[in-house]
Scaffold this motif. Structure first.
Motif, PDB file in Angstrom:
ATOM      1  N   ASP A  72       0.833  -1.206   0.000  1.00 28.56           N
ATOM      2  CA  ASP A  72       0.000   0.000   0.000  1.00 28.56           C
ATOM      3  C   ASP A  72       0.867   1.255   0.000  1.00 28.56           C
ATOM      4  N   TYR A  74       3.428   3.483  -1.613  1.00 28.09           N
ATOM      5  CA  TYR A  74       3.836   3.705  -3.003  1.00 28.09           C
ATOM      6  C   TYR A  74       5.328   3.468  -3.206  1.00 28.09           C
ATOM      7  N   CYS A  77       6.308  -0.241  -2.950  1.00 28.80           N
ATOM      8  CA  CYS A  77       5.809  -0.957  -4.130  1.00 28.80           C
ATOM      9  C   CYS A  77       6.673  -0.649  -5.350  1.00 28.80           C
ATOM     10  N   TYR A  91       1.740  -7.262 -17.124  1.00 28.08           N
ATOM     11  CA  TYR A  91       0.905  -6.074 -16.929  1.00 28.08           C
ATOM     12  C   TYR A  91       1.114  -5.064 -18.059  1.00 28.08           C
ATOM     13  N   GLU A 116       3.569   4.007 -12.606  1.00 28.38           N
ATOM     14  CA  GLU A 116       2.316   4.667 -12.233  1.00 28.38           C
ATOM     15  C   GLU A 116       1.142   4.185 -13.089  1.00 28.38           C
ATOM     16  N   TYR A 118       0.565   1.257 -14.130  1.00 29.76           N
ATOM     17  CA  TYR A 118       0.089  -0.068 -13.713  1.00 29.76           C
ATOM     18  C   TYR A 118       0.131  -0.259 -12.199  1.00 29.76           C
ATOM     19  N   PHE A 119       0.295   0.832 -11.456  1.00 29.64           N
ATOM     20  CA  PHE A 119       0.485   0.747 -10.004  1.00 29.64           C
ATOM     21  C   PHE A 119      -0.636  -0.017  -9.299  1.00 29.64           C
ATOM     22  N   GLU A 120      -1.879   0.351  -9.555  1.00 26.41           N
ATOM     23  CA  GLU A 120      -2.999  -0.275  -8.848  1.00 26.41           C
ATOM     24  C   GLU A 120      -3.066  -1.777  -9.110  1.00 26.41           C
ATOM     25  N   GLU A 121      -2.840  -2.163 -10.348  1.00 30.69           N
ATOM     26  CA  GLU A 121      -2.899  -3.582 -10.703  1.00 30.69           C
ATOM     27  C   GLU A 121      -1.751  -4.349 -10.043  1.00 30.69           C
ATOM     28  N   LYS A 123      -0.048  -3.427  -7.374  1.00 32.12           N
ATOM     29  CA  LYS A 123      -0.259  -3.410  -5.920  1.00 32.12           C
ATOM     30  C   LYS A 123      -1.265  -4.477  -5.497  1.00 32.12           C
ATOM     31  N   ASN A 124      -2.394  -4.520  -6.164  1.00 35.03           N
ATOM     32  CA  ASN A 124      -3.452  -5.456  -5.770  1.00 35.03           C
ATOM     33  C   ASN A 124      -3.034  -6.913  -5.975  1.00 35.03           C
ATOM     34  N   LYS A 127      -0.490  -7.840  -3.275  1.00 34.83           N
ATOM     35  CA  LYS A 127      -1.122  -8.073  -1.980  1.00 34.83           C
ATOM     36  C   LYS A 127      -1.813  -9.437  -1.935  1.00 34.83           C
TER      37      LYS A 127
END
Length: 348
Positions: A72, A74, A77, A91, A116, A118-121, A123-124, A127
């Motif tokens: 989580d 930044y 990650c 990705y 940035e 692809y950050f959310e993908e 990160k998720n 996790k």
């Protein structure tokens, strides 16, 4: 992490004469290939370069880092992204990944811009993979103190957990690459059952049954690399993965009695320093409780000696002595604590 000598380090960097682009390298599925990844290295000039230096890493340390990362965050990650840069072809796709080639310099901003996007993908997925692998590690090393598996070897626990959770693990282990039955433990003959409960029952009823390692393929996906290092670590069978009782992070040790890691926790103090302070305080408190026990024991024994004709004193003394011994045995077996014993003494 404790300073340990690892007998079987894994080569996880590509050699200097590697000439593949990321895409070509990642799609090469040669069984002879070793565990590899490209490290996006800071060139100390404000630019990144793709590091192709061959080196070795202590067994399983990358997995420990992965389990302890806060995805989580930044910056953390991003740090992980640069370390396992080429694994993220799944990705970025061809257009983005083909802009990067070996032995060129890339600006920090261009790398950060790609991250940035692809950050959310990333990160998720990280996790989810972290949760799956941490549950796997917890089971292999019985960090949750499950009574039914406490007498099994780490290899047997690995076999039970992987075979009863293969569907959810394989999505991250394979991730569009193939390691069918690769880097796993296999049985000498057929085992009946595939659920966790049935496999536990089988190994309990067959305590001398053994399993053997099976190597059949390679994998350059980050989760596959982490899985294979865990497999190799279990096969090595000389070290343990534990969770620090102070900071809660994973660490490697060769001493099952060690409960605290060497990470800095507060100022210049490590978790181990704090653990030693806690242990010393507990020891002093335990000695105080033990002293109380000895005093009560002596008083009851003296009461019986001075009043041999009073049967109730003798009966009370014998019953109390028996229960106190049971409590002390439970403390030695780590089933009860001196704190609980102290309460029992006050009530009795």
């Amino acid at each position: 992490m404790d300073k340990l000598e690892f007998d079987e380090p894994i080569n996880i960097f590509v050699s200097k004469n590697e000439t593949y682009t990321h895409k070509a390298f990642l799609y090469a599925k040669t069984k002879a290939s070793k565990l590899k990844y490209y490290n996006l290295k800071d060139a100390d000039t404000g630019y990144f370069t793709i590091d192709t230096i061959t080196t070795t890493q202590p067994l399983c340390t990358e997995l420990i880092s992965f389990l302890n990362f806060n995805f989580d965050n930044y910056d953390e990650c991003f740090m992980w992204f640069t370390k396992f840069f080429t694994s993220y072809i799944i990705y970025t796709g061809e257009d983005d990944i083909n802009k990067f080639e070996i032995n060129n310099l890339y600006s920090f901003s261009s790398v950060k811009k790609l991250f940035e996007k692809y950050f959310e993908e990333i990160k998720n997925d990280s996790k989810r993979g972290q949760k799956l692998l941490s549950e796997f590690v917890d089971y292999i090393f019985n960090l949750n103190s499950i009574e039914e598996i406490k007498d099994f070897t780490t290899k047997i626990r690995f076999y039970i957990y992987y075979n009863s959770h293969a569907k959810k693990l394989d999505r991250f282990i394979n991730n569009y690459f193939s390691i069918p039955q690769g880097f796993s433990f296999r049985t000498i003959s057929d085992i009946k059952g595939s659920t966790e409960t049935s496999l536990i029952d089988f190994f309990k009823s067959n305590p001398d049954y053994d399993i053997e390692p099976n190597y059949s393929s390679s994998n350059e996906n980050i989760f596959g690399i982490l899985y294979i290092t865990l497999f190799q670590f279990v096969l090595n069978n000389k070290y343990l993965i534990k969770k620090c009782k102070n900071c809660g992070k994973y660490f490697i040790t060769d001493n099952p009695r060690v409960n605290y890691c060497n990470n800095l926790f507060k100022g210049s103090q490590t978790c181990k320093d704090i653990g030693n302070q806690i242990a010393q305080r507990i020891k002093q408190e335990n000695e105080k409780v033990y002293g109380k026990y000895r005093k009560i024991y002596a008083k009851k024994a003296m009461l019986v000696k001075r009043n041999p004709d009073i049967e109730v004193y003798k009966t009370d003394y014998e019953n109390w002595k028996k229960e106190a011994k049971q409590f002390m045995d439970a403390i030695r077996n780590e089933k009860k604590t001196y704190k609980e014993f102290d309460k029992w003494l006050d009530n009795n």
